[in-house]
Scaffold this active site. Structure first.
Site, PDB file in Angstrom:
ATOM      1  N   SER A  35       0.808  -1.222   0.000  1.00 13.76           N
ATOM      2  CA  SER A  35       0.000   0.000   0.000  1.00 13.76           C
ATOM      3  C   SER A  35       0.838   1.267   0.000  1.00 13.76           C
ATOM      4  O   SER A  35       0.581   2.195  -0.779  1.00 13.76           O
ATOM      5  CB  SER A  35      -0.952   0.002   1.197  1.00 13.76           C
ATOM      6  OG  SER A  35      -0.244  -0.002   2.424  1.00 13.76           O
ATOM      7  N   ASP A  36       1.854   1.351   0.879  1.00 16.45           N
ATOM      8  CA  ASP A  36       2.619   2.596   0.928  1.00 16.45           C
ATOM      9  C   ASP A  36       3.549   2.731  -0.270  1.00 16.45           C
ATOM     10  O   ASP A  36       3.789   3.848  -0.745  1.00 16.45           O
ATOM     11  CB  ASP A  36       3.382   2.734   2.248  1.00 16.45           C
ATOM     12  CG  ASP A  36       4.272   1.556   2.575  1.00 16.45           C
ATOM     13  OD1 ASP A  36       4.233   0.549   1.849  1.00 16.45           O
ATOM     14  OD2 ASP A  36       5.014   1.633   3.576  1.00 16.45           O
ATOM     15  N   CYS A  37       4.063   1.615  -0.790  1.00 19.09           N
ATOM     16  CA  CYS A  37       4.848   1.689  -2.029  1.00 19.09           C
ATOM     17  C   CYS A  37       3.980   2.208  -3.171  1.00 19.09           C
ATOM     18  O   CYS A  37       4.430   3.017  -3.999  1.00 19.09           O
ATOM     19  CB  CYS A  37       5.406   0.313  -2.392  1.00 19.09           C
ATOM     20  SG  CYS A  37       6.586  -0.349  -1.201  1.00 19.09           S
TER      21      CYS A  37
END
Length: 763
Positions: free
Chosen positions: A483-485
């Protein structure tokens, strides 16, 4: 001499790529490469690391940096600057320091647009690979002489003064990593008294002084059983029948955290087979060397729950031990006898089906190195001459990394993650015209690294989530959505889409941006938080079944403030550019995400960091997410509390320094060093800027920026300091590129947000 090869690979029966190997980074040894002077510089770097290995344990990742700077004929032509005592930071000084950092960092970009770097640190990554190659008979082909030399160098470099090895490079000695490192040295040819500085003898003494390997944690018991230096009856059960349980049960693979699932998948296969490698003369010697009693006299049934206190971070609750005992005493004896062994055989078949599915969908990279080795060995056990095992062999180079401290195994690589952060740092410098080629190449890498498809077939049946439109931690071939990537890469694409294409290249097709948003929206939990890989929602009580002793929160997916903040920032920017796309869902996501960030704030005003050290790291993310929706010190109590925390922890030299002990202890621990940490200083500096500190009192910002400027090195680089990455509370990660990305980014944000823009001739 070792050389780093970028985006290299030749499609054949065993090796293939979804995007022409963009992001791939592999090391090769060329005996004819390098001049005498170049080789001497490498030896000097190795010796310098060795001499200072107890002072700064993360390496400076110098080998590939020397190679790239040499190939590009880089010379720092911008004069160095320092801020004297009592001197104010002028716009000119900040600009000079920033430009020096940008020029240096741009020279480190690879031809495919990413920035290579080590992402390692745990000391249990490498030994299982060596053991696997020994068992399968491929040790000398996978690890020729120069490889073995560098692996041993790495082991020697990270041996603690007491003779043991920690869970990670900065950790206290543990039975798990000491025993695994000892075995690794013995497999690679060292005698029981061999190794640099009597490494083997010191290690064996540590092992025997701490109860022998009967006290090794469960993962160690598993690997030693596979090797033949332990007995399977001394391990807790890992029944492969788990993979054929009905889906309505609360304990089911679909409800597990993906890493836990993909580790215990091949582990349960090997357990179900009771596989043991060849009992060679070396294995017989290890049975003598690793125990303080005769091997044949050990009561294996009594050692299942034994764990050295040095390794014990998560003590097993009574209910878990009761479950293991029930399986051990009642279930396993049945499943290994007719007619119930038919069920065992069916379970093994289903388990291997899942292993092959995960292997194929990651191009045999798998989620990470722990799973990689276990899955590779399981494939060999199934068919030593089969294509599955040979495809695994072809991807081993993707995990190996060489630096001045030797060769180690990486988790999987951090190419996409690092590139997204690096690009945002460079864009913040506002030097777009000067580094146009760098930005174009970085933009191209981001675009080519996006995952284009979901996992193959009926992926939900295989417990997988959508991945189309996401970014993985490493490269596209890895294929696992994060998700954060995804959010950080999406931010880059959105920023680039507003800039002239002649400067940064063509913008990404909006449809692919929509795909990214779909992935992000799909991962938000009911509490507003965002998980990393797959939707959270399994019952929290399942964590009572955490089978490891040295990790916490590994059984189910959890929400993370860092992931939530990254997603909020990305979606706020996306909403401005595409206000008509899934408007209600995007708005709800942002509002719920903000509430989650406020809800999980610690009483002292900080946030707990799951992926970086620790409260400073998460506070930077949280403040960035809150600032994205217009919340600052003036209108948000959570921001005010966080600012108080950051100002309270600023050190006398103007910086911040947080010990990695904050992560396992879950309370703020200050570094016990006189100097501050530059990476953490940059995080705190940017967090305060997000809060609106410049309007209230810019002096803390000036002090932090002064520290960053004065620590900059002659060539524009920044020094390597303490480790700053973490996972699962208790294990640290060395992200070698952080020392460049974050001081540069901090200076860039300071220059454009704090100092009055003025033009100066800085060269």
């Amino acid at each position: 001499m070792w050389k780093l090869k970028i985006a290299k690979g030749q499609d054949d029966r065993y090796l293939y790529s979804t995007n022409n190997y963009i992001g791939r980074q592999i090391w090769e040894f060329d005996p004819n490469a390098g001049t005498i002077e170049e080789q001497a510089k490498i030896e000097e770097a190795r010796q310098h690391y060795w001499n200072n290995r107890y002072k700064v344990k993360p390496n400076s990742d110098l080998l590939w940096r020397m190679q790239f700077l040499r190939e590009k004929n880089f010379k720092q032509r911008i004069r160095a600057v320092k801020v004297e005592e009592g001197e104010e930071i002028s716009h000119e000084i900040a600009t000079v320091a920033l430009h020096r950092a940008v020029h240096f960092f741009s020279a480190l970009q690879a031809t495919d647009g990413h920035w290579p770097a080590e992402s390692a640190g745990p000391l249990f990554f490498l030994p299982p690979l060596v053991m696997c190659m020994y068992i399968t008979g491929h040790l000398n082909t996978v690890f020729p002489a120069e490889h073995r030399k560098e692996i041993l160098r790495y082991i020697y470099c990270h041996q603690n003064e007491d003779g043991g090895w920690g869970l990670h490079i900065e950790g206290h000695s543990t039975m798990f990593c000491t025993a695994m490192s000892y075995i690794c040295m013995r497999i690679l040819g060292e005698g029981p008294e061999g190794g640099v500085n009597n490494a083997c003898a010191r290690a064996r003494k540590w092992i025997l002084d701490h109860g022998s390997v009967i006290a090794i944690p469960s993962w160690g018991k598993t690997w030693l059983s596979i090797l033949g230096a332990f007995e399977w009856i001394g391990t807790n059960p890992m029944p492969p029948e788990f993979w054929i349980l009905p889906s309505f049960l609360p304990v089911h693979p679909a409800k597990m955290w993906c890493y836990c699932r993909t580790v215990y998948m091949p582990m349960s296969y090997l357990y179900g087979k009771r596989f043991v490698g060849p009992i060679t003369p070396l294995i017989l010697k290890l049975r003598e060397e690793l125990y303080d009693q005769t091997y044949d006299e050990i009561n294996w049934k009594k050692v299942r729950h034994v764990c050295a206190k040095e390794d014990l971070y998560y003590p097993h609750p009574f209910v878990q031990d009761l479950m293991w005992d029930s399986l051990y005493i009642c279930t396993e004896p049945l499943l290994t006898r007719w007619p119930f062994n038919k069920l065992r055989n069916k379970a093994l078949e289903v388990t291997m089906k899942h292993i092959h599915y995960e292997d194929e969908n990651s191009r045999y990279i798998t989620m990470g190195c722990v799973e990689k080795v276990l899955s590779m060995l399981a494939c060999w056990v199934e068919d030593p001459n089969g294509d599955h095992f040979k495809k695994h062999l072809a991807r081993i180079p993707d995990f190996l990394w060489v630096a001045e401290d030797g060769m180690k195994m990486q988790g999987c690589g951090s190419q996409s993650w690092d590139a997204s952060l690096a690009i945002q740092a460079l864009l913040a410098s506002e030097m777009n015209d000067e580094i146009s080629d760098t930005l174009k190449n970085g933009h191209d890498f981001i675009k080519q690294s996006q995952v284009k498809d979901n996992p193959s077939g009926d992926f939900k049946v295989m417990y997988r989530h959508i991945s189309k439109g996401s970014w993985a931690f490493a490269d596209q071939d890895l294929g696992w959505q994060v998700s954060d990537c995804t959010a950080e890469a999406l931010k880059c694409c959105l920023l680039f889409s507003t800039m002239p294409p002649e400067i940064v290249g063509e913008a990404m097709d909006p449809v692919r941006l929509y795909d990214s948003v779909n992935v992000i929206l799909s991962l938000q939990s009911k509490n507003g938080g965002l998980s990393a890989w797959e939707p959270a929602g399994a019952p929290e009580y399942l964590e009572l079944l955490n089978p490891t002793e040295f990790f916490e929160d590994i059984v189910i997916e959890h929400e993370h403030v860092e992931c939530t903040s990254s997603a909020i920032q990305a979606l706020v920017r996306f909403k401005k550019l595409y206000p008509g796309h899934r408007t209600t869902e995007v708005d709800n996501f942002i509002n719920n995400g903000v509430k989650y960030i406020e809800d999980v704030q610690e009483p002292d005003g900080s946030w707990y960091g799951n992926w970086g050290v620790c409260f400073i790291y998460a506070s930077w993310f949280a403040l960035g997410g809150l600032a994205a929706v217009g919340l600052s010190y003036s209108n948000c109590a959570a921001v005010r509390k966080s600012v108080e925390f950051l100002l309270r922890t600023q050190r006398s030299d103007g910086g911040w320094g947080e010990s990695y002990r904050s992560c396992p202890d879950k309370v703020y621990r200050e570094l016990e060093t006189e100097h501050s940490n530059l990476v953490q200083t940059a995080w705190a500096l940017m967090g305060l800027i997000h809060s609106g500190q410049v309007e209230r009192d810019p002096r803390p910002l000036h002090r932090a920026a002064k520290l960053l400027i004065n620590f900059q090195m002659e060539d524009g680089d920044f020094p390597q300091q303490e480790i700053t990455g973490v996972f699962l509370r208790n294990c640290m990660m060395h992200y070698a590129l952080y020392r460049n990305i974050f001081p540069l980014w901090g200076l860039a944000e300071y220059r454009r947000n704090v100092l009055v823009p003025l033009k100066h001739n800085y060269i």
